[in-house]
Scaffold this active site. Structure first.
Site, mmCIF file in Angstrom:
data_model
loop_
_atom_site.group_PDB
_atom_site.id
_atom_site.type_symbol
_atom_site.label_atom_id
_atom_site.label_comp_id
_atom_site.label_asym_id
_atom_site.label_seq_id
_atom_site.Cartn_x
_atom_site.Cartn_y
_atom_site.Cartn_z
ATOM 1 N N HIS A 191 0.463 5.333 -0.965
ATOM 2 C CA HIS A 191 0.848 6.500 -0.148
ATOM 3 C C HIS A 191 1.611 6.023 1.092
ATOM 4 O O HIS A 191 2.680 6.552 1.424
ATOM 5 C CB HIS A 191 -0.413 7.276 0.252
ATOM 6 C CG HIS A 191 -0.242 8.206 1.412
ATOM 7 N ND1 HIS A 191 -0.119 7.765 2.722
ATOM 8 C CD2 HIS A 191 -0.145 9.545 1.486
ATOM 9 C CE1 HIS A 191 0.038 8.793 3.525
ATOM 10 N NE2 HIS A 191 0.022 9.886 2.807
ATOM 11 N N GLU A 195 5.475 6.545 2.231
ATOM 12 C CA GLU A 195 5.801 7.003 3.602
ATOM 13 C C GLU A 195 6.922 6.116 4.197
ATOM 14 O O GLU A 195 7.857 6.624 4.822
ATOM 15 C CB GLU A 195 4.511 6.903 4.417
ATOM 16 C CG GLU A 195 4.549 7.333 5.837
ATOM 17 C CD GLU A 195 3.181 7.071 6.477
ATOM 18 O OE1 GLU A 195 2.139 7.494 5.932
ATOM 19 O OE2 GLU A 195 3.151 6.415 7.549
#
Ligand code: NBP
Length: 482
Positions: A191, A195
């Site tokens: 994740h 990002e």
């Protein structure tokens, strides 16, 4: 607020810096009694002084007092610095806990550490949950996205608590059990890698509007604001408009122009790329983003290289500004699809490698709110996996395939223009190359195999018959079966 007495807390939070104190407040605001602990008492007292009235807290000074303040099975959420500090706190807690008790590590721990810790705790009869938590300090207080990994039985005990404080989208909590041991921290790591890629792509889009179109910062802020009303609607695009709108109080210049252009990193992007290399997954978007930060942070080299001849062709800058802005938007969207597709591939490979059985659709669901990469886009990803849980790649889901095929002309124009005018677009360009490589009928990997066979007798397979073969390169160049 109360001193330790016979009252017991449903959960304890140890590590009361920014993240821990905000999560403790979030838990208390949701009606849970929360025992508080920090290595140094000052943070505990500061939290109680400023926010003690927000809920039911139990103040504790020592770890023994802290553990004694918890109802059984004891549930402790650790929010301490990742690495050695986390090991130190786990050891201290484990010595005071009993079989069946649960330790949740909510820090940004490396997933391999979590695998090791979970096994060590399981051997002592303790449940260990490695929970990735995203959303920064604001999310921790008002609803983060939570990715807990660990024994399924212990999730039954802590799941409702964690779900109660997570963000909710359409009534669905942004928290679900990810899988065993290190799975939660692994998906949080990827994740964070996504990002990185998202932010790099946004940066390239901004740089193109400045470098190719010569737009001023306020105009670019307006473009991002406009983009945030469509397919690109996301937290990062929204805050990009905000950051670009900020004006420096001292100089009156756009804030972005007085910020040193060297991007920092705390490690999760680098971990993602290392893991991608180990798993053999081409997570190129994230890798380009990590390398772009590294390049930006080499000021000496950059200073020396500043005068190098660019060979740029300014006449390649498009005359139709609005059309090129739309091209950039399409290129950003397509490159973003690639970054997510690669990230989900890496999660699938990690899940396979470790036997975690991670459901990609669940991730898309819990990343829709609370976390830094929250975006309208995640709804589409969730739908794609709901339609076909066995998708070979996110990129190949009908919706994303259509979106990328629609964007590809714009994407090429953007990369060509950037190259001609000398604006660096490593993530846009490598995402486009990835797309071209993935859809190619034939790749030059055949030549690579030929070369490997030539200098190292590494053999090759043929397209027309099974088996492995070797050409006698230094002999009569006949082919033998290996
Ligand atoms: P920090 O990562 O700065 O950690 C500070 C906390 O760790 C303090 O409570 C400190 O206690 C404690 N600590 C340290 Br340092 N060494 C210790 C030791 N040996 N024994 C016991 N406690 C120790 O805090 P944070 O920024 O709130 O982040 C907490 C965790 O959440 C980290 O793992 C971080 O990576 C993760 N995270 C942060 C964010 C974010 O946006 N900041 C987002 C998501 C996840 P002290 O007060 O006595 O020094």
């Amino acid at each position: 607020m109360a001193e330790t007495g016979q009252r017991q807390a449903q959960i304890g939070v140890t590590g009361l810096a920014v993240m821990g104190s905000n999560i403790a407040r979030n838990l208390a605001r949701h009606g849970h009694t929360v025992a508080l602990h920090n290595r140094s008492i000052a943070k505990t007292d500061a939290l109680l002084a400023e926010h003690g009235s927000e809920g039911d807290f139990i103040r504790t000074e020592t770890t023994a007092e802290f553990v004694a303040a918890l109802e059984r099975p004891r549930r402790v959420l650790m929010m301490v610095k990742a690495g050695d500090a986390t090991d130190a706190v786990i050891d201290e807690l484990a010595d005071l806990m009993e079989p069946g008790d649960i330790i949740i590590d909510g820090g940004n721990s490396l997933y391999t550490d979590t695998i090791r810790r979970e096994a060590a705790m399981a051997a002592r009869g303790l449940n260990f949950i490695g929970a990735g938590i995203s959303g920064g300090e604001e999310g921790a207080l008002n609803g983060p996205s939570i990715m807990p990994g660990g024994p399924a039985e212990s999730y039954e005990s802590v799941g409702p608590l964690l779900e109660s404080i997570s963000a909710h989208v359409d009534g669905v909590p942004c928290c679900t059990h990810i899988g065993p041991d290190g799975s939660g921290h692994f998906v949080k790591m990827v994740h964070n890698g996504i990002e990185y890629a998202d932010m790099q792509l946004i940066g390239e889009a901004y740089d193109l509007m400045r470098g190719v179109l010569g737009m001023d910062v306020a105009e670019i802020a307006d473009v991002f604001r406009e983009w945030n009303t469509g397919d690109l609607d996301s937290y990062l695009v929204e805050i990009t408009a905000d950051v670009l709108s900020a004006v420096d109080a001292t100089t009156g210049r756009p804030l972005v122009d007085v910020i040193v252009d060297e991007a920092g990193q705390k490690g999760t992007g680098r971990w993602t790329v290392k893991s991608a290399l180990d798993l053999g997954v081409p997570t190129t978007g994230i890798a380009e983003a990590v390398f772009a930060r590294a390049l930006s942070s080499a000021p000496d080299q950059r200073r020396e290289a500043r005068g190098l001849h660019s060979g740029a062709d300014r006449s390649a800058a498009p005359a139709d500004r609005a059309a090129f802005i739309e091209d950039i938007r399409q290129a950003l969207y397509a490159s973003k699809v690639i970054a997510y597709s690669q990230g989900f591939d890496q999660i699938a490979a990690g899940s396979e490698e470790h036997g975690w059985n991670v459901h990609p659709g669940d991730l898309a669901t819990i990343w829709r709110g609370g976390c830094i990469i929250r975006a309208k886009f995640l709804d589409r990803i969730r739908d794609a996996y709901a339609e076909n849980p066995e998708l070979p790649a996110l990129l190949l889901a009908p919706y994303f395939r259509d979106a990328v095929e629609t964007a590809v002309g714009s994407w090429r124009r953007v990369v060509m223009t950037a190259t001609a005018t000398g604006v660096p677009v490593p993530a846009f360009a490598s995402s486009l190359s990835y797309y071209d490589a993935l859809r190619a009928d034939r790749l030059p990997a055949a030549l690579t195999q030929g070369l490997r066979d030539y200098f190292g007798a590494h053999t090759y397979r043929r397209i027309d018959k099974p088996g492995s073969f070797h050409t006698l390169w230094s002999g009569d160049r006949s082919e033998v079966e290996a």
